[in-house]
Design an enzyme around this catalytic site. Structure first.
Site, PDB file in Angstrom:
ATOM      1  N   GLU A  11       5.858   3.347   8.838  1.00 19.38           N
ATOM      2  CA  GLU A  11       4.393   3.410   8.998  1.00 19.38           C
ATOM      3  C   GLU A  11       3.797   2.112   9.560  1.00 19.38           C
ATOM      4  OE1 GLU A  11       2.581   5.001   5.438  1.00 19.38           O
ATOM      5  OE2 GLU A  11       3.439   6.972   5.865  1.00 19.38           O
ATOM      6  N   GLU A  55       9.463  11.662   6.818  1.00 22.80           N
ATOM      7  CA  GLU A  55       8.840  11.549   5.486  1.00 22.80           C
ATOM      8  C   GLU A  55       7.770  12.599   5.302  1.00 22.80           C
ATOM      9  OE1 GLU A  55       7.429   7.646   4.032  1.00 22.80           O
ATOM     10  OE2 GLU A  55       5.767   8.744   3.126  1.00 22.80           O
TER      11      GLU A  55
END
Length: 287
Positions: free
Chosen positions: A59, A168
């Protein structure tokens, strides 16, 4: 197959001096951080657990209370081109490299930047992404939505020779046991992403406790399997059964084939398995 994804370099390598709440890798430590990837992979291999792939950064657009490190499009490209790619190649470990590892909304822009640089893209096996950004299921996304299922197709069309995996997914705000909405979210996302050239799906947590943890910053979420330690029970949550409709019937090496439905309320995907059998998965979210 084991994929490793760093959340933050040590604080002293970053411009903030902290592993938490954003910050960027200092240019003077890029080579050292790339070497850490190699040492990490070598250590795992030495104990019989070889890595299949790395993502560059978990991220890279998320400035959150937990561990992270920010990279814009050109910073990730340059780190891969000048440091991480060459270091992994020179190691001879054969570990693949995935860029982005964040949500679908900006995955095309990130892929375009990296794939447009021949000296960077040669080190990149493909793009990893997360499923977050759906205001139907989360509180933080823009109300107009940041799901953008079609961005997978755009990334594929940009470079059909590269690969796409979902790295994810979890449902936020605790276990949410017995919620069929959570299972249906899995079904919708997996079907739509498979139809847009997804090759692999990784849930974030196989099993969590009854609170949706443990988690060091109380970011409690859901999982397909919940361990209720107090009652000594293992609880199978709805995503477990939805994921089973894919993993039980779509076999390794299967090839996606065209499939459609005759009603707007039905989502479907289909595959030809290596043994010649056909598998179709259909989601009906209506009553």
């Amino acid at each position: 197959l084991l994929v490793a994804s760093p959340w933050s370099p040590p604080g002293w390598m970053k411009d903030t001096g902290s592993m938490l709440k954003g910050g960027k890798l200092l240019p003077s430590f890029r080579a050292a951080w790339a070497k850490h990837f190699v040492l990490f992979a070598e250590a795992f291999k030495a104990v019989g657990v070889p890595l299949w792939a790395f993502t560059v950064q978990n991220e890279p657009h998320a400035n959150t209370p937990w561990e992270n490190c920010l990279y814009n499009h050109t910073e990730e490209r340059d780190f891969v081109r000048d440091h991480l790619g060459p270091a992994l190649e020179a190691s001879g470990l054969g570990v693949k490299l995935l860029i982005w590892d964040h949500n679908r909304d900006d995955m095309f822009a990130r892929a375009k930047t990296v794939y447009s640089d021949a000296a960077a893209e040669k080190y990149v096996w493909g793009v990893a992404y997360h499923w977050y950004g759906d205001p139907r299921h989360e509180m933080w996304p823009a109300r107009e939505g940041q799901v953008l299922f079609d961005n997978l197709r755009r990334v594929h069309e940009l470079r059909p020779d590269k690969h796409i995996i979902m790295s994810e997914a979890c449902q936020e705000f605790g276990p949410r046991l017995s919620s069929w909405e959570v299972g249906e979210r899995y079904g919708e996302a997996i079907i739509r992403d498979l139809n847009n050239y997804l090759e692999a799906w990784i849930d974030w947590n196989l099993i969590l406790d009854a609170r949706g943890g443990p988690n060091h910053v109380r970011n409690l979420v859901s999982a397909p399997v919940i361990a209720d330690v107090a009652r000594d029970k293992v609880l199978l949550h709805t995503p477990y059964f939805y994921m089973g409709h894919f993993s039980r019937f779509i076999k390794p090496g299967a090839q996606r084939i065209l499939a459609g439905s005759n009603r707007d309320g039905l989502e479907t995907t289909a595959f030809a398995n290596p043994d010649g059998s056909l598998a179709a998965v259909v989601l009906n979210r209506g009553d």
